[in-house]
Design an enzyme around this catalytic site. Structure first.
Site, PDB file in Angstrom:
ATOM      1  N   ASP A 102      -0.203   2.050   8.537  1.00  0.00           N
ATOM      2  CA  ASP A 102      -0.712   1.241   9.661  1.00  0.00           C
ATOM      3  C   ASP A 102       0.137   1.315  10.926  1.00  0.00           C
ATOM      4  OD1 ASP A 102      -2.634   0.442   7.860  1.00  0.00           O
ATOM      5  OD2 ASP A 102      -1.638  -1.442   7.373  1.00  0.00           O
TER       6      ASP A 102
ATOM      7  N   ASP B 231       2.533  -0.639  11.898  1.00  0.00           N
ATOM      8  CA  ASP B 231       2.458  -1.979  12.478  1.00  0.00           C
ATOM      9  C   ASP B 231       3.734  -2.788  12.260  1.00  0.00           C
ATOM     10  OD1 ASP B 231       2.277  -2.231   9.755  1.00  0.00           O
ATOM     11  OD2 ASP B 231       0.616  -3.637   9.763  1.00  0.00           O
TER      12      ASP B 231
ATOM     13  N   ARG C 166      19.170  10.988  -3.857  1.00  0.00           N
ATOM     14  CA  ARG C 166      20.181  12.048  -3.686  1.00  0.00           C
ATOM     15  C   ARG C 166      21.357  11.581  -2.835  1.00  0.00           C
ATOM     16  NH1 ARG C 166      16.631  17.665  -4.023  1.00  0.00           N
ATOM     17  NH2 ARG C 166      16.160  17.336  -6.227  1.00  0.00           N
TER      18      ARG C 166
ATOM     19  N   ASP D 284       5.389  -5.329   5.734  1.00  0.00           N
ATOM     20  CA  ASP D 284       6.027  -6.621   6.007  1.00  0.00           C
ATOM     21  C   ASP D 284       6.086  -7.530   4.776  1.00  0.00           C
ATOM     22  OD1 ASP D 284       3.329  -6.964   6.096  1.00  0.00           O
ATOM     23  OD2 ASP D 284       3.281  -8.017   8.015  1.00  0.00           O
TER      24      ASP D 284
ATOM     25  N   ARG E 281       0.813  -5.068  -5.484  1.00  0.00           N
ATOM     26  CA  ARG E 281       0.975  -6.280  -4.679  1.00  0.00           C
ATOM     27  C   ARG E 281       1.174  -7.391  -5.718  1.00  0.00           C
ATOM     28  NH1 ARG E 281      -0.726  -4.226   0.405  1.00  0.00           N
ATOM     29  NH2 ARG E 281      -2.529  -2.869   0.325  1.00  0.00           N
ATOM     30  N   CYS E 282       2.335  -8.067  -5.694  1.00  0.00           N
ATOM     31  CA  CYS E 282       2.715  -8.947  -6.804  1.00  0.00           C
ATOM     32  C   CYS E 282       2.811 -10.403  -6.357  1.00  0.00           C
ATOM     33  CB  CYS E 282       4.059  -8.456  -7.358  1.00  0.00           C
ATOM     34  SG  CYS E 282       4.798  -9.538  -8.576  1.00  0.00           S
TER      35      CYS E 282
ATOM     36  N   ARG F  46      -5.519  -2.182   9.064  1.00  0.00           N
ATOM     37  CA  ARG F  46      -5.450  -3.651   8.927  1.00  0.00           C
ATOM     38  C   ARG F  46      -5.606  -4.317  10.292  1.00  0.00           C
ATOM     39  NH1 ARG F  46      -3.518  -6.188   4.213  1.00  0.00           N
ATOM     40  NH2 ARG F  46      -2.489  -4.297   3.562  1.00  0.00           N
TER      41      ARG F  46
ATOM     42  N   THR G 192       4.145   2.451   5.638  1.00  0.00           N
ATOM     43  CA  THR G 192       2.734   2.047   5.666  1.00  0.00           C
ATOM     44  C   THR G 192       2.008   2.950   6.651  1.00  0.00           C
ATOM     45  OG1 THR G 192       1.160   0.384   6.475  1.00  0.00           O
ATOM     46  CG2 THR G 192       3.398   0.175   7.282  1.00  0.00           C
TER      47      THR G 192
ATOM     48  N   GLY H 155       0.832  -1.214   0.000  1.00  0.00           N
ATOM     49  CA  GLY H 155       0.000   0.000   0.000  1.00  0.00           C
ATOM     50  C   GLY H 155       0.862   1.258   0.000  1.00  0.00           C
TER      51      GLY H 155
ATOM     52  N   GLY I 175     -10.847  13.352  20.461  1.00  0.00           N
ATOM     53  CA  GLY I 175     -11.779  13.381  21.595  1.00  0.00           C
ATOM     54  C   GLY I 175     -12.910  12.377  21.486  1.00  0.00           C
TER      55      GLY I 175
ATOM     56  N   ARG J  60     -17.582  16.000  13.990  1.00  0.00           N
ATOM     57  CA  ARG J  60     -18.002  16.510  15.309  1.00  0.00           C
ATOM     58  C   ARG J  60     -18.938  17.718  15.134  1.00  0.00           C
ATOM     59  NH1 ARG J  60     -17.924  14.130  20.133  1.00  0.00           N
ATOM     60  NH2 ARG J  60     -15.713  13.662  20.083  1.00  0.00           N
TER      61      ARG J  60
HETATM   62  O1  F6P Z   1      -1.670  -1.372   4.701  1.00  0.00           O
HETATM   63  C1  F6P Z   1      -2.264  -0.158   4.379  1.00  0.00           C
HETATM   64  C2  F6P Z   1      -3.745  -0.342   4.166  1.00  0.00           C
HETATM   65  O2  F6P Z   1      -4.308   0.905   3.803  1.00  0.00           O
HETATM   66  C3  F6P Z   1      -4.522  -0.955   5.331  1.00  0.00           C
HETATM   67  O3  F6P Z   1      -4.788  -0.032   6.347  1.00  0.00           O
HETATM   68  C4  F6P Z   1      -5.741  -1.488   4.632  1.00  0.00           C
HETATM   69  O4  F6P Z   1      -6.285  -2.562   5.355  1.00  0.00           O
HETATM   70  C5  F6P Z   1      -5.190  -1.954   3.315  1.00  0.00           C
HETATM   71  O5  F6P Z   1      -3.977  -1.255   3.097  1.00  0.00           O
HETATM   72  C6  F6P Z   1      -6.096  -1.729   2.131  1.00  0.00           C
HETATM   73  O6  F6P Z   1      -5.497  -2.303   1.028  1.00  0.00           O
HETATM   74  P1  F6P Z   1      -5.930  -2.030  -0.466  1.00  0.00           P
HETATM   75  O7  F6P Z   1      -5.508  -0.637  -0.828  1.00  0.00           O
HETATM   76  O8  F6P Z   1      -5.207  -3.061  -1.263  1.00  0.00           O
HETATM   77  O9  F6P Z   1      -7.418  -2.157  -0.493  1.00  0.00           O
END
Ligand code: F6P
Length: 327
Positions: free
Chosen positions: A131, A133, A28, A106, A75-76, A175, A129, A14, A189, A158
């Site tokens: 996320d 994570d 650079r 990852d 994504r390959c 994710r 990413t 992503g 908040g 809000r």
């Molecule tokens: O890993 C980044 C992310 O945006 C996640 O938060 C989400 O679950 C996923 O990618 C969505 O993937 P895609 O863009 O392939 O739908």
């Protein structure tokens, strides 16, 4: 190890705000050190399809402020096969690319780790990413910007929620990680935050919503991480409504807008530091490392360690304070 002459840089998985700033820093720093650079278009897919472009300092002009990735991403699944990786290696070799910097999550790290072992090519991974994570860095590229995007949306929600006395369920990305939810829940908040790392029973959620009514709140916002176990914002909203219908209820799924936009100052600086360090690490003869931020220091861990460990980034004090500040 042979002297590196040409680095291949790519983004994979992503996209995340800050990837362009990072590409710029890699290009650079490499050029400053008299290396050549190839941009690999669409990550692993580009290696298989032989899609490389020569890059110089000017190829990365005016991109530090851009979201997305100028190198594209994909994504390959073919790269997961031995045949796919062989094709990629033959193409890289023919292009004279003898080291790789991969920016991604990852999946990206797993790919370069396997590839580097199979073909003895030096590689460094940079955590990119939204996320947040990944093990090995306190922050991943794009997380800060994504949080700022979410906060902007929550603030707007809000306004309308308070005007109508409504209850909003706002679903955010991440994710399997609740990092975006927790951080934006506190910063926005929110009255409640639901995350994958911490199961919340619907009855407990209803109890806190009743608390909000008793506390005379005119609006209530519940942030839901997409990976949370109750099955997503629409589902949760329906289940809550069945037992508690004090408020008029609305659902907002923020979705992919969280992935775009101009990177924050924090992400631009982090991207620049990590890109710079990745190239320096390769030049110092290191390989199969992930560069990251610990405290305010750049450090690195073996890719294998990053892949095999879970990043646990939800500080207990933040979970506690999110409850306290919601009273
Ligand atoms: O890993 C980044 C992310 O945006 C996640 O938060 C989400 O679950 C996923 O990618 C969505 O993937 P895609 O863009 O392939 O739908």
């Amino acid at each position: 190890m042979q002297k590196i002459k040409r680095i291949g840089v790519f983004t994979s998985g992503g996209d995340a705000p800050g990837m362009n700033a990072c590409i710029r820093a890699v290009v650079r720093t490499a050029i400053y050190n008299k290396l050549e650079v190839s941009g690999i278009i669409q990550g692993y897919q580009g290696m298989i399809d032989n899609h490389f472009v020569d890059m110089d300092s000017r190829s990365v002009c005016n991109i530090i402020q851009l979201g997305g990735t100028i190198l594209k991403t994909a994504r390959c699944s073919e790269f997961r096969t031995v045949e796919g990786r062989k094709k990629a290696y033959d193409n890289l070799k023919a292009a004279g690319i003898d080291a790789l910097v991969g920016i991604g999550g990852d999946g990206t790290f797993t790919g370069i780790e396997i590839f580097s072992r199979e073909y003895d090519i030096p590689v460094v991974g940079i955590p990119g990413t939204i996320d947040n994570d990944l093990y090995g860095s306190d922050f991943t590229l794009g997380f800060d910007t994504a949080c700022n995007t979410v906060i902007e949306a929550i603030d707007k929600i809000r306004d309308t929620a308070a005007s109508h006395d409504r209850l909003f369920f706002v679903e955010v990305m991440g994710r399997d990680s609740g990092c975006i939810a927790l951080n934006t829940g506190i910063a926005g908040g929110a009255e409640a935050i639901l995350m994958p790392e911490k199961a919340t029973a619907i009855d407990d959620l209803i109890e806190s919503l009743e608390g909000a009514v008793a506390g005379k709140k005119s609006s209530t916002i519940v942030i839901i991480a997409e990976g949370e176990q109750n099955g997503g914002a629409y589902n949760i909203a329906q289940r809550v409504k069945a037992k508690f219908n004090y408020y008029d209820t609305k659902v907002t799924i923020l979705g992919h807008l969280q992935r775009g936009g101009s990177p924050s100052s924090f992400d631009r600086v982090l991207a620049s530091r990590l890109g710079f360090s990745a190239v320096n690490l390769l030049l110092s003869g290191e390989s199969r490392k992930v560069v990251g931020l610990k405290g305010n220091e750049i450090h690195h861990v073996p890719i294998e360690e990053s892949i095999n460990n879970k990043a646990f980034k939800l500080a207990p004090d933040m979970i506690e304070l999110s409850h306290i500040l919601a009273i």
